[in-house]
Structures are given as structure tokens and as C-alpha cells.
Motif scaffolding. Structure first.
Motif, short mmCIF file in Angstrom:
data_model
loop_
_atom_site.label_atom_id
_atom_site.label_comp_id
_atom_site.label_asym_id
_atom_site.label_seq_id
_atom_site.Cartn_x
_atom_site.Cartn_y
_atom_site.Cartn_z
N UNK A 1 0.92 -1.43 -0.05
CA UNK A 1 0.05 0.02 0.12
C UNK A 1 0.89 1.20 0.12
N UNK A 2 1.89 1.20 0.82
CA UNK A 2 2.90 2.33 0.90
C UNK A 2 3.34 2.78 -0.55
N UNK A 3 3.90 1.79 -1.25
CA UNK A 3 4.42 1.96 -2.47
C UNK A 3 3.41 2.37 -3.57
N UNK A 4 2.20 1.65 -3.60
CA UNK A 4 1.23 1.92 -4.45
C UNK A 4 0.73 3.72 -4.30
N UNK A 5 0.62 4.13 -2.84
CA UNK A 5 0.29 5.40 -2.58
C UNK A 5 1.14 6.34 -2.75
N UNK A 6 2.31 5.86 -3.02
CA UNK A 6 3.71 7.02 -3.24
C UNK A 6 4.22 7.53 -1.91
N UNK A 7 3.89 6.73 -0.65
CA UNK A 7 4.46 7.26 0.40
C UNK A 7 5.73 7.15 0.33
N UNK A 8 6.48 8.24 0.91
CA UNK A 8 8.03 8.35 1.04
C UNK A 8 8.93 7.13 1.72
N UNK A 9 9.44 6.52 0.93
CA UNK A 9 10.08 5.32 1.67
C UNK A 9 11.38 5.37 1.52
N UNK A 10 12.39 5.10 2.66
CA UNK A 10 13.60 5.10 2.65
C UNK A 10 14.32 3.87 2.12
N UNK A 11 13.59 2.80 2.53
CA UNK A 11 14.26 1.53 1.90
C UNK A 11 13.23 0.39 2.23
N UNK A 12 13.33 -0.77 1.92
CA UNK A 12 12.59 -2.09 2.33
C UNK A 12 13.92 -3.00 2.73
N UNK A 13 13.44 -3.50 3.78
CA UNK A 13 14.29 -4.54 4.45
C UNK A 13 13.54 -6.00 4.05
N UNK A 14 14.35 -6.85 3.68
CA UNK A 14 13.84 -8.15 3.30
C UNK A 14 14.42 -9.43 3.88
#
Length: 261
Positions: free
Chosen positions: A39-52
Motif C-alpha cells: 500500500x505504501x508503494x502504491x500510494x507513493x508514500x516516502x520510503x527510505x528502504x525496504x528490509x527483506x
């Protein structure tokens, strides 16, 4: 590079984000789980990184999500299952956590919508805040204004309860006097809710856009705050309970306000 050490400096900084002090200092927060990161990605929310954590990431949708994020220039931090578990607030994490950048909208920049905003005064429960964000989104409100000591919307429990509405709703922070000045400048009606209200919520008139003001779980709105409202509505209680959960009451009122739309 796979990070396996629980004492890695980056991991220690990220783990601290489970506490509000660190979130305020770093301006970052954690987003747990496949659905919320998506949802964060689709809404364009500001992300610093993804941890996997590759060993935990079994969903094909999650893999596609990560590939899409990388293709867009996103940064991915790869860690062991143990390290990711140390960052998660719940047991059995899904193998993916986003690191978001906290974002508030200044009052002056709030975009007017058809229905208006919900203002929360000194609300203490992050689950209530997250649920109200989710309901505001569903009912077509423009956002939520946090007044006074209202809890952090980036608390893990609030993020989880919002079910992604955190990323689509406008969120502002202000003092009570700031809210009143902003309301006056925009000529916005203010509707308060209290068990001391004299108007049944079903018979009230709701000129929109408006500001729906709700007080804390324990104290509600003060006399001064009630006096500043154009109308104070109440929800009748017919059983032994003398009040409703704040998020439930907020939902009832929001959908009543928008009933004819």
C-alpha cells in the motif's frame, strides 16, 4: 550483502524505531507486512528502504513487489530471518518491512475536500487513531488533524490499524488555538461530540466541508473546546454502557455526516 548481526549499527538504529523518541529523532518509522508495504508503494508514500529476509519471503506477490520497488530505484536491505524478527513488533513476520519517512501536512496546505476533516484532541490509543484514519478514508474525509498530545500516527499499532490509510490521508499536527484560527480563516463549521451534547447525531445538520472534533478516550472534550463548537452532538446509549469506543463513535458520526453522498 546479507546482514546477520543483531548488533549491526544500521539494524540497531532501525530497531530503535519501535520507540517514539527514536521515530521523532530520526523522522522514520517501520511498516510491517506485505500488504502495508504494498500500500505504501502504491500510494507513493516516502520510503527510505525496504528490509527483506529471503528465507521468510515466500509470497510471489511480495517478490514482485520487491522487484517493482528495485526497478523504480528503491533501496533494499537484505537481512537474516533472525534480524528481521528483531525489528518486527509481532511474531511470525512476513519477511518484509518498509522504512518510511514521517510526513505531516501543514494546516495551511491541507486540501479541501467535500466532507472535511476529523480533529482528534489528546487521543491516547494508537489503535484508535489507526482505525479512525482507516474509517476517515473509507467515509471520504480528507484527513485527520492531531491536536495536543494525540498519539504518534507512526506508532506500529497505529500503522497496522490504519490498514494503509496512513499513506493516503492528509495528517496534520496543531495546537487547539491554531485549529481555531485555521477554522476561522476558512469559515469551517466545527461539530463536536460529547455525552453532554444536546443534539441527537441523527437529527443534526452537517454543512460540509466541516471539522468533526473528538476528544480523548478518558476525558473527552473540555468545556472550552465544547464552547468553540458550532454544534455538539451525542450518540444515545440505550444499555448499561455509558459510552462507546472512540473509534466506533467516530465511525458512526463520519458515516452519518456523509449519509446523503
Amino acid at each position: 550483502m546479507l546482514i546477520t548481526s543483531l548488533t549491526n549499527p544500521t539494524i540497531k538504529m532501525l530497531r530503535a524505531l519501535r520507540q517514539r523518541k527514536a521515530r521523532d529523532e530520526q523522522g522514520r518509522y517501520l511498516i510491517e507486512g506485505i500488504r502495508l508495504v504494498g500500500e505504501a508503494i502504491q500510494c507513493g508514500a516516502p520510503l527510505e528502504m525496504i528490509i527483506v529476509a529471503p528465507d521468510l519471503l515466500t509470497s510471489s506477490f511480495a517478490h514482485e513487489l520487491v522487484e517493482h520497488y528495485i526497478a523504480g530505484g528503491g533501496r533494499v536491505l537484505t537481512v537474516s530471518a533472525e534480524v528481521l524478527g528483531s525489528l518486527a513488533s509481532k511474531e511470525h513476520p512476513q519477511g518484509i518491512i518498509g522504512v518510511g519517512r514521517a510526513r505531516y501536512t501543514p494546516l495551511a496546505d491541507l486540501v479541501a475536500g467535500v466532507n472535511g476533516w476529523v480533529a482528534l484532541v489528546d487521543v491516547a490509543d494508537p489503535g484508535n487513531l489507526g482505525t479512525i484514519l482507516r474509517t476517515a478514508d473509507g467515509a471520504g474525509f480528507s484527513g485527520v488533524i492531531l491536536i495536543g498530545s494525540t498519539v504518534d500516527p507512526f506508532d506500529p499499532a497505529a500503522v497496522r490499524a490504519s490498514m494503509g490509510a496512513l499513506f493516503s490521508q492528509q495528517i496534520a499536527r496543531a495546537g487547539w488555538d491554531e485549529l481555531l484560527a485555521w477554522r476561522q480563516a476558512r469559515s469551517l463549521p466545527v461539530i463536536g461530540s460529547s455525552d453532554r451534547g444536546t443534539v441527537d447525531y441523527r437529527t443534526a445538520t452537517y454543512p460540509r466541508p466541516l471539522i468533526l472534533v473528538l476528544g480523548s478516550e478518558r476525558q473527552g472534550l473540555s468545556d472550552e473546546q465544547l464552547a468553540a463548537c458550532d454544534t455538539v452532538v451525542r450518540i444515545p446509549m440505550r444499555g448499561r454502557s455509558d459510552s462507546l469506543n472512540l473509534a466506533v463513535a467516530a465511525g458512526i458520526l463520519m458515516y452519518e455526516i456523509t449519509r446523503d453522498t
